[in-house]
Design a protein around this motif. Structure first.
Motif, PDB file in Angstrom:
ATOM      1  N   SER A  47      -7.930  -6.288  -0.557  1.00 30.54           N
ATOM      2  CA  SER A  47      -6.633  -6.950  -0.415  1.00 30.54           C
ATOM      3  C   SER A  47      -6.307  -7.461   0.988  1.00 30.54           C
ATOM      4  N   LYS A  54     -14.730   4.185  -7.005  1.00 35.99           N
ATOM      5  CA  LYS A  54     -13.734   3.569  -6.135  1.00 35.99           C
ATOM      6  C   LYS A  54     -13.521   4.383  -4.868  1.00 35.99           C
ATOM      7  N   ASP A  83      -8.153  -2.282  -9.668  1.00 37.42           N
ATOM      8  CA  ASP A  83      -7.391  -1.234 -10.344  1.00 37.42           C
ATOM      9  C   ASP A  83      -5.948  -1.656 -10.611  1.00 37.42           C
ATOM     10  N   ASP A 132       0.850  -1.186   0.000  1.00 36.58           N
ATOM     11  CA  ASP A 132       0.000   0.000   0.000  1.00 36.58           C
ATOM     12  C   ASP A 132       0.886   1.236   0.000  1.00 36.58           C
TER      13      ASP A 132
HETATM   14  P1  ATP Z   1      -4.275   6.407  -3.305  1.00 37.69           P
HETATM   15  O1  ATP Z   1      -5.428   7.282  -3.650  1.00 37.69           O
HETATM   16  O2  ATP Z   1      -3.244   7.054  -2.456  1.00 37.69           O
HETATM   17  O3  ATP Z   1      -3.723   5.673  -4.497  1.00 37.69           O
HETATM   18  P2  ATP Z   1      -5.741   4.050  -2.666  1.00 37.69           P
HETATM   19  O4  ATP Z   1      -6.933   4.170  -1.794  1.00 37.69           O
HETATM   20  O5  ATP Z   1      -5.902   3.817  -4.146  1.00 37.69           O
HETATM   21  O6  ATP Z   1      -4.906   5.305  -2.361  1.00 37.69           O
HETATM   22  P3  ATP Z   1      -3.466   2.220  -2.661  1.00 37.69           P
HETATM   23  O7  ATP Z   1      -2.425   2.267  -1.601  1.00 37.69           O
HETATM   24  O8  ATP Z   1      -3.163   2.811  -4.004  1.00 37.69           O
HETATM   25  O9  ATP Z   1      -4.801   2.912  -2.084  1.00 37.69           O
HETATM   26  O10 ATP Z   1      -3.981   0.709  -2.877  1.00 37.69           O
HETATM   27  C1  ATP Z   1      -3.534  -0.378  -2.093  1.00 37.69           C
HETATM   28  C2  ATP Z   1      -4.300  -1.629  -2.429  1.00 37.69           C
HETATM   29  O11 ATP Z   1      -5.665  -1.515  -2.050  1.00 37.69           O
HETATM   30  C3  ATP Z   1      -4.322  -1.990  -3.918  1.00 37.69           C
HETATM   31  O12 ATP Z   1      -4.251  -3.397  -4.043  1.00 37.69           O
HETATM   32  C4  ATP Z   1      -5.670  -1.503  -4.383  1.00 37.69           C
HETATM   33  O13 ATP Z   1      -6.160  -2.216  -5.495  1.00 37.69           O
HETATM   34  C5  ATP Z   1      -6.516  -1.795  -3.150  1.00 37.69           C
HETATM   35  N1  ATP Z   1      -7.665  -0.879  -3.101  1.00 37.69           N
HETATM   36  C6  ATP Z   1      -7.630   0.451  -2.889  1.00 37.69           C
HETATM   37  N2  ATP Z   1      -8.862   0.985  -2.939  1.00 37.69           N
HETATM   38  C7  ATP Z   1      -9.722  -0.052  -3.186  1.00 37.69           C
HETATM   39  C8  ATP Z   1     -11.142  -0.172  -3.345  1.00 37.69           C
HETATM   40  N3  ATP Z   1     -11.938   0.893  -3.260  1.00 37.69           N
HETATM   41  N4  ATP Z   1     -11.686  -1.410  -3.568  1.00 37.69           N
HETATM   42  C9  ATP Z   1     -10.880  -2.502  -3.646  1.00 37.69           C
HETATM   43  N5  ATP Z   1      -9.544  -2.450  -3.509  1.00 37.69           N
HETATM   44  C10 ATP Z   1      -8.959  -1.260  -3.276  1.00 37.69           C
END
Ligand code: ATP
Ligand code: MG
Length: 333
Positions: A23, A195, A151, A9
């Motif tokens: 996750s 999302k 994503d 993350d």
């Molecule tokens: P940022 O906006 O800083 O990118 P984020 O909420 O997208 O934050 P990340 O750290 O980019 O969080 O994502 C970490 C993990 O959590 C990844 O595997 C991502 O696919 C998953 N994830 C994040 N948001 C979601 C969501 N809304 N639903 C399912 N999985 C998610």
């Protein structure tokens, strides 16, 4: 030898319900079966936060609290701080030769994120090319499995392409990783957006106090076509019901609420109140464990130090093989 998991993350804020269903839940479920490495991706977080690097330190701590709070066991899962594994930067640079500009430009997730971020001075190369550094993250740990949200699928595909290219060109040292999607591949935001995401401010965080959760739930988007509680409402695509489906263990209650909603015999307020109760039941034990660790920072730091040391050792071993395969393991003695 046990198979490995690598996932991670960005420490851009504490973790939310989307992370859990996308996750974290899989990581907890699989930590006995797999040798697990969880990357706290601070270098990747910088790619769109380089103007505020001072925010990372606190968020590395927050994210680790969330890991411990949801039940990741530091005896089984290693928490690794990305910037403390410089071998990742080396591998990223080598990988850059194996990817074309056109391929990067086609990545649908990065395209979408660039749109959202609205970079005023143009897209930084670091952000645009982060799928390459993420491929290095995954492959340096020789991960078989990567539990992620939807994503991230283009990123795993990119990593697989790089591995195939590397193994064909040099030698078969890297492993082609597989993605594993969570129980909800993409949890929508409280605003009804596609999302839940830290960057979009539409989150319920795992560590949120009860009043913050209540406020978020009560102001959630519902069915925009419904004006009065007596109007027949839509359940499908309604984020409040999506959350009920995921977090309310009382399936009978959920079916009854859906039924009444469709008929126009229940108001949004009651549906939301029930959702709040369900969420509170889910979040209370997480919050409690989180508070425990928050008050014991030295213990948390020790866990981070140990996990990072173990992670770095794995990365160093892989890099020896990588340099050997690339015929650049020069010795000058
Ligand atoms: P940022 O906006 O800083 O990118 P984020 O909420 O997208 O934050 P990340 O750290 O980019 O969080 O994502 C970490 C993990 O959590 C990844 O595997 C991502 O696919 C998953 N994830 C994040 N948001 C979601 C969501 N809304 N639903 C399912 N999985 C998610
Ligand atoms: Mg993200």
């Amino acid at each position: 030898m046990k198979k490995r998991i690598l996932t991670g993350d960005r420490p851009t804020g504490p973790l939310h319900l989307g992370h859990y269903v996308g996750s974290l839940q899989n990581r907890v479920r699989l930590q006995d079966e797999y040798d697990t490495y969880i990357l706290i991706a601070d270098i990747q977080a910088l790619t769109d936060n380089f103007e505020h690097p001072e925010t990372l330190a606190a968020n590395v701590f927050e994210v680790t609290l969330d890991y411990l709070a949801v039940g990741l066991d530091p005896e089984k899962a290693n928490f690794v701080v990305q910037s403390r594994v410089p071998e990742l930067c080396e591998l990223t640079i080598y990988f850059m030769n194996l990817v074309t500009v056109a391929t990067l430009e086609r990545n649908p997730t990065v395209k979408e994120e660039i749109k959202q971020r609205n970079f005023v001075r143009g897209v930084p190369v670091g952000f645009w090319s982060y799928p390459i550094s993420q491929a290095a993250d995954i492959t340096i740990f020789k991960a078989d499995l990567v539990p992620v949200g939807e994503d991230q699928l283009p990123m795993i595909e990119q990593a697989r392409e790089i591995v195939r290219r590397f193994n064909r060109l040099y030698d078969k040292v890297l492993i082609e990783p597989r993605a594993m999607l969570g129980s909800v591949p993409r949890l929508p935001g409280t605003d009804g957006g596609a999302k839940m995401s830290k960057s979009l401010g539409n989150c319920i965080y795992l560590g949120d106090p009860p009043d913050a959760v209540r406020k978020r739930v009560m102001s959630m988007f519902t069915d925009p076509t419904r004006i009065h509680p007596t109007d027949p409402g839509h359940v499908e695509g309604n984020p409040v019901f999506t959350y009920h489906d995921v977090f309310n263990a009382n399936k009978q209650e959920v079916e009854e609420l859906k039924d009444r909603y469709r008929k126009g015999t229940v108001g949004d307020v009651e549906v939301k109140q029930r959702l709040y109760d369900a969420l509170d039941g889910f979040l209370a034990p997480i919050r409690e464990r989180r508070d425990h660790y928050r008050h014991n920072p030295q213990q948390v730091y020790e866990i981070i130090r140990e996990g990072t040391a173990k992670g770095r050792a794995v990365a160093q071993a892989t890099m020896e093989e990588v340099r050997e395969a690339m015929k650049i393991a020069y010795r000058f003695d």
